[in-house]
Design a protein around this motif. Structure first.
Motif, PDB file in Angstrom:
ATOM      1  N   PHE A  61     -45.247 -18.935   5.746  1.00 52.89           N
ATOM      2  CA  PHE A  61     -44.098 -18.943   4.839  1.00 52.89           C
ATOM      3  C   PHE A  61     -44.454 -18.221   3.533  1.00 52.89           C
ATOM      4  O   PHE A  61     -43.673 -17.420   3.013  1.00 52.89           O
ATOM      5  CB  PHE A  61     -43.671 -20.390   4.546  1.00 52.89           C
ATOM      6  N   PHE A  62     -45.637 -18.504   2.992  1.00 55.76           N
ATOM      7  CA  PHE A  62     -46.102 -17.861   1.761  1.00 55.76           C
ATOM      8  C   PHE A  62     -46.191 -16.347   1.943  1.00 55.76           C
ATOM      9  O   PHE A  62     -45.747 -15.582   1.073  1.00 55.76           O
ATOM     10  CB  PHE A  62     -47.462 -18.441   1.353  1.00 55.76           C
ATOM     11  N   ILE A  63     -46.742 -15.916   3.061  1.00 58.79           N
ATOM     12  CA  ILE A  63     -46.840 -14.475   3.346  1.00 58.79           C
ATOM     13  C   ILE A  63     -45.449 -13.845   3.358  1.00 58.79           C
ATOM     14  O   ILE A  63     -45.214 -12.808   2.752  1.00 58.79           O
ATOM     15  CB  ILE A  63     -47.556 -14.223   4.698  1.00 58.79           C
ATOM     16  N   ASP A  64     -44.529 -14.494   4.055  1.00 62.22           N
ATOM     17  CA  ASP A  64     -43.176 -13.952   4.195  1.00 62.22           C
ATOM     18  C   ASP A  64     -42.431 -13.906   2.864  1.00 62.22           C
ATOM     19  O   ASP A  64     -41.768 -12.917   2.546  1.00 62.22           O
ATOM     20  CB  ASP A  64     -42.393 -14.787   5.216  1.00 62.22           C
ATOM     21  N   LYS A  65     -42.537 -14.952   2.071  1.00 65.97           N
ATOM     22  CA  LYS A  65     -41.749 -15.056   0.846  1.00 65.97           C
ATOM     23  C   LYS A  65     -42.390 -14.373  -0.366  1.00 65.97           C
ATOM     24  O   LYS A  65     -41.672 -13.881  -1.230  1.00 65.97           O
ATOM     25  CB  LYS A  65     -41.499 -16.532   0.481  1.00 65.97           C
ATOM     26  N   PHE A  66     -43.723 -14.368  -0.449  1.00 64.15           N
ATOM     27  CA  PHE A  66     -44.358 -13.954  -1.697  1.00 64.15           C
ATOM     28  C   PHE A  66     -45.357 -12.804  -1.577  1.00 64.15           C
ATOM     29  O   PHE A  66     -45.872 -12.334  -2.590  1.00 64.15           O
ATOM     30  CB  PHE A  66     -45.066 -15.154  -2.342  1.00 64.15           C
ATOM     31  N   LEU A  67     -45.663 -12.350  -0.378  1.00 67.41           N
ATOM     32  CA  LEU A  67     -46.667 -11.291  -0.250  1.00 67.41           C
ATOM     33  C   LEU A  67     -46.112  -9.972   0.282  1.00 67.41           C
ATOM     34  O   LEU A  67     -46.872  -9.066   0.594  1.00 67.41           O
ATOM     35  CB  LEU A  67     -47.831 -11.762   0.633  1.00 67.41           C
ATOM     36  N   SER A  68     -44.819  -9.854   0.377  1.00 67.51           N
ATOM     37  CA  SER A  68     -44.232  -8.606   0.858  1.00 67.51           C
ATOM     38  C   SER A  68     -44.179  -7.588  -0.277  1.00 67.51           C
ATOM     39  O   SER A  68     -43.694  -7.878  -1.368  1.00 67.51           O
ATOM     40  CB  SER A  68     -42.821  -8.849   1.384  1.00 67.51           C
ATOM     41  N   ILE A  69     -44.698  -6.388  -0.002  1.00 64.57           N
ATOM     42  CA  ILE A  69     -44.657  -5.319  -1.008  1.00 64.57           C
ATOM     43  C   ILE A  69     -43.774  -4.166  -0.546  1.00 64.57           C
ATOM     44  O   ILE A  69     -43.841  -3.072  -1.093  1.00 64.57           O
ATOM     45  CB  ILE A  69     -46.076  -4.818  -1.366  1.00 64.57           C
ATOM     46  N   LYS A  70     -42.917  -4.426   0.428  1.00 65.19           N
ATOM     47  CA  LYS A  70     -42.026  -3.378   0.951  1.00 65.19           C
ATOM     48  C   LYS A  70     -41.182  -2.739  -0.141  1.00 65.19           C
ATOM     49  O   LYS A  70     -40.984  -1.532  -0.148  1.00 65.19           O
ATOM     50  CB  LYS A  70     -41.077  -3.966   2.004  1.00 65.19           C
ATOM     51  N   GLU A  71     -40.666  -3.540  -1.058  1.00 65.79           N
ATOM     52  CA  GLU A  71     -39.779  -3.025  -2.103  1.00 65.79           C
ATOM     53  C   GLU A  71     -40.535  -2.264  -3.191  1.00 65.79           C
ATOM     54  O   GLU A  71     -39.916  -1.594  -4.003  1.00 65.79           O
ATOM     55  CB  GLU A  71     -39.000  -4.180  -2.723  1.00 65.79           C
ATOM     56  N   ILE A  72     -41.851  -2.377  -3.199  1.00 67.24           N
ATOM     57  CA  ILE A  72     -42.651  -1.722  -4.231  1.00 67.24           C
ATOM     58  C   ILE A  72     -43.120  -0.346  -3.773  1.00 67.24           C
ATOM     59  O   ILE A  72     -43.120   0.600  -4.540  1.00 67.24           O
ATOM     60  CB  ILE A  72     -43.868  -2.597  -4.611  1.00 67.24           C
ATOM     61  N   LYS A  73     -43.512  -0.243  -2.516  1.00 68.11           N
ATOM     62  CA  LYS A  73     -44.081   1.000  -2.003  1.00 68.11           C
ATOM     63  C   LYS A  73     -43.023   2.097  -1.891  1.00 68.11           C
ATOM     64  O   LYS A  73     -41.892   1.842  -1.524  1.00 68.11           O
ATOM     65  CB  LYS A  73     -44.706   0.761  -0.632  1.00 68.11           C
ATOM     66  N   GLN A  74     -43.442   3.310  -2.212  1.00 68.18           N
ATOM     67  CA  GLN A  74     -42.582   4.474  -2.078  1.00 68.18           C
ATOM     68  C   GLN A  74     -43.383   5.595  -1.444  1.00 68.18           C
ATOM     69  O   GLN A  74     -44.606   5.575  -1.462  1.00 68.18           O
ATOM     70  CB  GLN A  74     -42.084   4.933  -3.451  1.00 68.18           C
ATOM     71  N   LYS A  75     -42.681   6.576  -0.911  1.00 67.33           N
ATOM     72  CA  LYS A  75     -43.381   7.719  -0.303  1.00 67.33           C
ATOM     73  C   LYS A  75     -43.899   8.663  -1.365  1.00 67.33           C
ATOM     74  O   LYS A  75     -44.968   9.230  -1.233  1.00 67.33           O
ATOM     75  CB  LYS A  75     -42.458   8.447   0.667  1.00 67.33           C
ATOM     76  N   SER A  76     -43.131   8.872  -2.418  1.00 64.09           N
ATOM     77  CA  SER A  76     -43.595   9.726  -3.508  1.00 64.09           C
ATOM     78  C   SER A  76     -43.125   9.131  -4.822  1.00 64.09           C
ATOM     79  O   SER A  76     -42.195   8.330  -4.855  1.00 64.09           O
ATOM     80  CB  SER A  76     -43.075  11.151  -3.343  1.00 64.09           C
ATOM     81  N   TYR A  77     -43.776   9.525  -5.896  1.00 63.04           N
ATOM     82  CA  TYR A  77     -43.482   8.950  -7.193  1.00 63.04           C
ATOM     83  C   TYR A  77     -43.202  10.030  -8.230  1.00 63.04           C
ATOM     84  O   TYR A  77     -43.817  11.091  -8.224  1.00 63.04           O
ATOM     85  CB  TYR A  77     -44.670   8.110  -7.694  1.00 63.04           C
ATOM     86  N   THR A  78     -42.277   9.693  -9.103  1.00 63.86           N
ATOM     87  CA  THR A  78     -42.072  10.454 -10.331  1.00 63.86           C
ATOM     88  C   THR A  78     -42.475   9.493 -11.449  1.00 63.86           C
ATOM     89  O   THR A  78     -42.718   8.309 -11.184  1.00 63.86           O
ATOM     90  CB  THR A  78     -40.605  10.863 -10.507  1.00 63.86           C
ATOM     91  N   GLN A  79     -42.502   9.969 -12.674  1.00 66.43           N
ATOM     92  CA  GLN A  79     -42.850   9.057 -13.762  1.00 66.43           C
ATOM     93  C   GLN A  79     -41.870   7.894 -13.845  1.00 66.43           C
ATOM     94  O   GLN A  79     -42.278   6.745 -13.998  1.00 66.43           O
ATOM     95  CB  GLN A  79     -42.913   9.806 -15.098  1.00 66.43           C
ATOM     96  N   THR A  80     -40.590   8.176 -13.715  1.00 67.38           N
ATOM     97  CA  THR A  80     -39.576   7.126 -13.800  1.00 67.38           C
ATOM     98  C   THR A  80     -39.698   6.138 -12.641  1.00 67.38           C
ATOM     99  O   THR A  80     -39.626   4.928 -12.847  1.00 67.38           O
ATOM    100  CB  THR A  80     -38.159   7.745 -13.805  1.00 67.38           C
ATOM    101  N   SER A  81     -39.889   6.643 -11.441  1.00 67.63           N
ATOM    102  CA  SER A  81     -39.987   5.733 -10.299  1.00 67.63           C
ATOM    103  C   SER A  81     -41.284   4.923 -10.346  1.00 67.63           C
ATOM    104  O   SER A  81     -41.311   3.780  -9.904  1.00 67.63           O
ATOM    105  CB  SER A  81     -39.882   6.500  -8.978  1.00 67.63           C
ATOM    106  N   LEU A  82     -42.346   5.519 -10.902  1.00 74.00           N
ATOM    107  CA  LEU A  82     -43.604   4.771 -11.037  1.00 74.00           C
ATOM    108  C   LEU A  82     -43.428   3.623 -12.022  1.00 74.00           C
ATOM    109  O   LEU A  82     -43.897   2.508 -11.772  1.00 74.00           O
ATOM    110  CB  LEU A  82     -44.755   5.687 -11.463  1.00 74.00           C
ATOM    111  N   ILE A  83     -42.725   3.871 -13.107  1.00 71.17           N
ATOM    112  CA  ILE A  83     -42.456   2.799 -14.078  1.00 71.17           C
ATOM    113  C   ILE A  83     -41.658   1.683 -13.413  1.00 71.17           C
ATOM    114  O   ILE A  83     -41.957   0.499 -13.591  1.00 71.17           O
ATOM    115  CB  ILE A  83     -41.725   3.355 -15.320  1.00 71.17           C
ATOM    116  N   SER A  84     -40.679   2.048 -12.612  1.00 71.31           N
ATOM    117  CA  SER A  84     -39.877   1.058 -11.886  1.00 71.31           C
ATOM    118  C   SER A  84     -40.745   0.268 -10.909  1.00 71.31           C
ATOM    119  O   SER A  84     -40.633  -0.956 -10.808  1.00 71.31           O
ATOM    120  CB  SER A  84     -38.747   1.758 -11.144  1.00 71.31           C
ATOM    121  N   SER A  85     -41.628   0.966 -10.212  1.00 67.12           N
ATOM    122  CA  SER A  85     -42.503   0.299  -9.245  1.00 67.12           C
ATOM    123  C   SER A  85     -43.500  -0.616  -9.945  1.00 67.12           C
ATOM    124  O   SER A  85     -43.832  -1.686  -9.434  1.00 67.12           O
ATOM    125  CB  SER A  85     -43.244   1.332  -8.403  1.00 67.12           C
TER     126      SER A  85
END
Length: 165
Positions: A61-85
């Motif tokens: 349950f902890f893994i599912d609720k609190f350890l997911s980084i799907k929303e953080i990872k991106q394929k490429s970054y710009t300065q603005t998207s890095l700040i968001s991440s």
């Protein structure tokens, strides 16, 4: 050229923090595996099996609720998207820090009955488990403190660089 160098350095630091998040997930999967192996080895005692499976389910349950980084990872970054991440990583770390010790303590407590089988006395087994909880708590606190500083530095550096544009 300096802005690009700074961006690349910050991106590398951010990627290292993401690796740390992945390692936390891997470590939690190992804890689930330990519980399942101990449950299998203790299959003659249904109370031990039930406790160990409860510990494994809590970590899942902890893994599912609190350890997911799907929303953080991106394929490429710009300065603005890095700040968001970085901001998303900061939120992820705050949520994880808030609940991790509760889940880990619960998991360790589910190990006590089966752990006492491996020590000469129940008291020694309980002392060993409580010492482990204390050690992990102190090391976890120090790791979170260091990570929080790294995220804050990363965040302020990126915001400063964006202001310079």
């Amino acid at each position: 050229m300096k802005k690009q160098d700074t961006f690349q350095e910050q991106l590398e630091k951010f990627e290292k923090l993401l690796v740390g998040a992945k390692m936390a997930k891997l470590s939690s999967v190992i804890l689930v595996t330990v519980s399942l192996v101990l449950a299998f080895r203790s299959r003659d005692n249904s109370l031990y099996v039930m406790l160990l499976l409860m510990g494994a389910l809590a970590i899942i349950f902890f893994i599912d609720k609190f350890l997911s980084i799907k929303e953080i990872k991106q394929k490429s970054y710009t300065q603005t998207s890095l700040i968001s991440s970085i901001s998303k990583l900061k939120t992820y770390m705050a949520n994880r820090k808030k609940y991790e010790m509760y889940f880990m303590t619960f998991w360790v407590l589910t190990l006590i009955p089966s752990a006492t089988l491996h020590f000469e006395s129940n008291v020694l087994g309980i002392v060993a488990i409580l010492s482990y909880i204390t050690l992990v708590s102190v090391l976890g606190y120090l790791a979170y403190k260091k990570t929080d500083k790294e995220i804050a530095l990363l965040e302020s550096t990126m915001e400063y660089e964006l202001e310079l544009q």
